[in-house]
Design a protein around this motif. Sequence first.
Motif: not given
Length: 270
Positions: A26-33, A263-270, A49-57, A36-40
């Motif tokens: 979901t966009s929420d899960s991508l953005r929340e992750l 890979p990034v996408v397969s792990m977000i919903n864990g 990684k933060a940029f790529q995840l924001y882009c996917l969201a 985490r990467y943007e702020h450590g």
Amino acid sequence: MRFRLHTLLLSFLLLPLPCLAEELPTSDSLRELAVRYEHGRGVQKDYEKAFQLYCLAADRGDREAYYALGWMYFNSRGVEQNPAIAAGWFKKAADAGDPAATRMVSLLAATDPQPDPHCTPLAARKRPGREEIEQWVRVRAPAYGLDPELVLSVIWAESNFNPRAHSVKDARGLMQLIPDTARRFGVTDSWDPAQNLHGGMAYLQWLMQRFDGDVPLVLAAYNAGENAVDAYQGIPPYPETRNYVKRISRHYPKLRHPVIDSPVVSMING
């Protein structure tokens, strides 16, 4: 920009979380992750990684992701400072109803907003051209652990880059998703180019895991279904499937593809 967007295939790994392989994040899960990467927070800070995840969201219309991308460009947070691109993202967020973004648009009123060439969402129900689709895939395919050239070869064979392609078997869009496959991978609108591509890449990534990076088997399964490949213990003897594999192999001759466990996408919903 300091990102190496086209060389991320083997390096774009994130947290070792369990995954639900047949669900899109979901966009929420991508953005929340991404946050985490943007702020450590709980992970090592990584703006790339933060940029790529924001882009996917952002592909999913997440207004907070629009704002975050604008903020990265406004503050040179892992990217070269670019007020014009920042203004473009803030405007998208403001148009979506984000009040903080509206204030930033006022602050940058003298700046002409520009689109982000490194993260350009495909508009829903539009007909993006081949160049735009290719750029989109080259940026996002690595998040699925996929070689962009393989994805582009599949798109070429399936739809010849026509977002409105519709087969007699009711396969739809750029990656010709049939309704059952679309549902399996969380696609609610196969005519939305971004959703279609995300669903098709998620399916390819799932097949890559299942067939251990054997490209001909992955292609055969994408065309005929994984159960047919299992039943024949190889490429099924269907003329259509065999011709399909041969056709794509002329464009993408590699027999093996790296299999990335997380890979990034397969792990977000864990």
